[in-house]
Design a protein around this motif. Structure first.
Motif, mmCIF file in Angstrom:
data_model
loop_
_atom_site.group_PDB
_atom_site.id
_atom_site.type_symbol
_atom_site.label_atom_id
_atom_site.label_comp_id
_atom_site.label_asym_id
_atom_site.label_seq_id
_atom_site.Cartn_x
_atom_site.Cartn_y
_atom_site.Cartn_z
ATOM 1 N N UNK A 18 0.861 -1.183 0.000
ATOM 2 C CA UNK A 18 0.000 0.000 0.000
ATOM 3 C C UNK A 18 0.905 1.243 0.000
ATOM 4 N N UNK A 19 0.625 2.178 -0.884
ATOM 5 C CA UNK A 19 1.343 3.459 -0.862
ATOM 6 C C UNK A 19 0.406 4.478 -0.211
ATOM 7 N N UNK A 44 3.356 -1.013 4.205
ATOM 8 C CA UNK A 44 2.985 0.342 3.762
ATOM 9 C C UNK A 44 4.236 1.149 3.414
ATOM 10 N N UNK A 45 4.198 1.762 2.231
ATOM 11 C CA UNK A 45 5.187 2.785 1.891
ATOM 12 C C UNK A 45 4.503 4.132 2.143
ATOM 13 N N UNK A 87 9.463 6.341 -4.883
ATOM 14 C CA UNK A 87 8.382 5.459 -4.418
ATOM 15 C C UNK A 87 8.571 4.053 -4.992
ATOM 16 N N UNK A 88 8.933 3.984 -6.270
ATOM 17 C CA UNK A 88 9.150 2.674 -6.910
ATOM 18 C C UNK A 88 10.264 1.911 -6.178
ATOM 19 N N UNK A 89 11.339 2.616 -5.862
ATOM 20 C CA UNK A 89 12.455 1.891 -5.230
ATOM 21 C C UNK A 89 12.083 1.453 -3.809
ATOM 22 N N UNK A 90 11.265 2.257 -3.119
ATOM 23 C CA UNK A 90 10.841 1.847 -1.774
ATOM 24 C C UNK A 90 9.921 0.631 -1.833
ATOM 25 N N UNK A 91 9.045 0.608 -2.834
ATOM 26 C CA UNK A 91 8.142 -0.542 -2.984
ATOM 27 C C UNK A 91 8.978 -1.812 -3.181
ATOM 28 N N UNK A 92 9.996 -1.699 -4.034
ATOM 29 C CA UNK A 92 10.823 -2.892 -4.304
ATOM 30 C C UNK A 92 11.635 -3.290 -3.077
ATOM 31 N N UNK A 93 12.069 -2.268 -2.322
ATOM 32 C CA UNK A 93 12.848 -2.584 -1.122
ATOM 33 C C UNK A 93 11.969 -3.317 -0.098
ATOM 34 N N UNK A 104 14.296 -16.947 -7.275
ATOM 35 C CA UNK A 104 15.044 -18.204 -7.148
ATOM 36 C C UNK A 104 14.356 -19.337 -7.904
ATOM 37 N N UNK A 105 13.040 -19.203 -8.101
ATOM 38 C CA UNK A 105 12.314 -20.223 -8.877
ATOM 39 C C UNK A 105 12.351 -19.885 -10.370
ATOM 40 N N UNK A 106 13.035 -18.785 -10.676
ATOM 41 C CA UNK A 106 13.118 -18.368 -12.078
ATOM 42 C C UNK A 106 11.844 -17.715 -12.572
ATOM 43 N N UNK A 107 10.983 -17.288 -11.625
ATOM 44 C CA UNK A 107 9.718 -16.657 -12.021
ATOM 45 C C UNK A 107 9.822 -15.150 -11.792
ATOM 46 N N UNK A 108 9.393 -14.414 -12.823
ATOM 47 C CA UNK A 108 9.428 -12.958 -12.665
ATOM 48 C C UNK A 108 8.005 -12.496 -12.353
ATOM 49 N N UNK A 109 7.817 -11.860 -11.220
ATOM 50 C CA UNK A 109 6.469 -11.379 -10.907
ATOM 51 C C UNK A 109 6.437 -9.856 -10.911
ATOM 52 N N UNK A 110 5.237 -9.334 -11.159
ATOM 53 C CA UNK A 110 5.053 -7.882 -11.017
ATOM 54 C C UNK A 110 4.313 -7.649 -9.705
ATOM 55 N N UNK A 111 4.872 -6.802 -8.888
ATOM 56 C CA UNK A 111 4.213 -6.433 -7.641
ATOM 57 C C UNK A 111 3.016 -5.560 -7.989
ATOM 58 N N UNK A 112 2.021 -5.600 -7.097
ATOM 59 C CA UNK A 112 0.873 -4.712 -7.300
ATOM 60 C C UNK A 112 0.732 -3.779 -6.117
#
Ligand code: GDP
Length: 269
Positions: A18-19, A44-45, A87-93, A104-112
């Protein structure tokens, strides 16, 4: 539960994070404790927005107080497209563990993520700038209410295109005036004259020079708020018939000056 909170609850279920956009001039007043009960423990960011309108030293304190329990906070000016990247970098952090788990499973996910906050805190401006980082609209997805759109910010992040409006919890009169001062509750809820007097009092609490400098006045110690507004009206030439100070006009001008940042950097909380 209010309709607005129910909507946030439904959308939060689809999100990883949540932002929470707060107006940096009154960040604590922008917090609604009910949010916690509807976001199911999602991290929460806190975007301490309108950082350009407040005092950096206060912001550092606020950021430190909110960076607890797995949440994170940073000051931004959401009118600047570059600050959307913060904000993007904080979400990823904050979601690193989740991203790593899939990597590690080789799966690329997009965060929501979804953006929430009180009215006028800058939610739409932030979403526009996040969307501006990439122009792709992802479109409807399974499990998502029809018509809801996700904006793809980059390969790892999608943001809900509509913000969640969180109505502030008005615990006392002082909070109501702070929220009115930053334009987060409707103007007709409070009396403009009283609001102007309160604004002056709040600003005098941090630095009386703010008012004196802006309105070019020198005042005696004993002067009360109403007299000061009248003095400002006269100084500005806001006069009614017979040379009587136009208190309403001066009050509206003081509130507008605060909202538009013409009083310089202020902190009301
Ligand atoms: P929302 O109601 O939360 O969606 O708020 P908006 O995004 O519509 O923004 C409300 C007002 O605040 C607009 O006039 C924006 O231009 C202004 N605004 C938003 N973010 C900032 C900021 O970081 N700094 C300044 N100075 N103004 C901002």
């Amino acid at each position: 539960m209010t309709k607005a909170l129910r909507l946030i609850e439904a959308n939060a279920g689809l999100c990883d994070v949540i932002v929470y956009v707060l107006d940096s001039r009154a960040p604590y007043s922008c917090l609604n404790p009910s949010l916690d009960s509807v976001i199911g423990g999602k991290p929460i960011v806190y975007a301490l927005n309108k950082a350009d309108l407040t005092l950096p030293s206060k912001l550092r304190d606020v950021a430190a107080r909110l960076t607890v329990r797995g949440n994170i906070a940073a000051a931004i000016d959401s009118t600047k497209s570059n600050d959307a990247k913060i904000v993007v970098s904080l979400i990823k952090r904050i979601c690193k563990a989740r991203l790593d788990k899939f990597a590690v499973k080789g799966v690329k996910i997009a965060l929501r993520a979804m953006v929430v906050g009180v009215p006028n805190s800058g939610k739409s401006t932030l979403i526009n700038n996040l969307a501006g980082l990439s122009k792709t609209v992802v479109g409807n997805r399974p499990g998502v209410t029809r018509g809801k759109q996700w904006v793809r910010v980059d390969d790892y992040l999608e943001v809900l295109d509509t913000p969640g409006t969180l109505y502030p919890k008005i615990e006392d009169q002082e909070t109501a005036y702070k929220l009115a001062a930053i334009g987060s509750i409707k103007d007709d809820v409070v009396d403009t004259n009283e609001l102007a007097v309160r604004v002056i009092k709040m600003l005098d609490g941090t630095d009386p020079a703010i008012i004196n400098t802006r309105y070019n006045i020198a005042r005696d110690d004993g002067i009360n708020g109403d007299e000061l507004v009248a003095m400002i009206a006269k100084k500005r030439g806001y006069l009614m018939q017979g040379g009587v100070a136009d208190i309403d006009r001066a009050s509206a001008a003081i509130v507008d000056d605060l909202r538009k940042g013409r009083l310089g950097k202020v902190f009301l909380d």
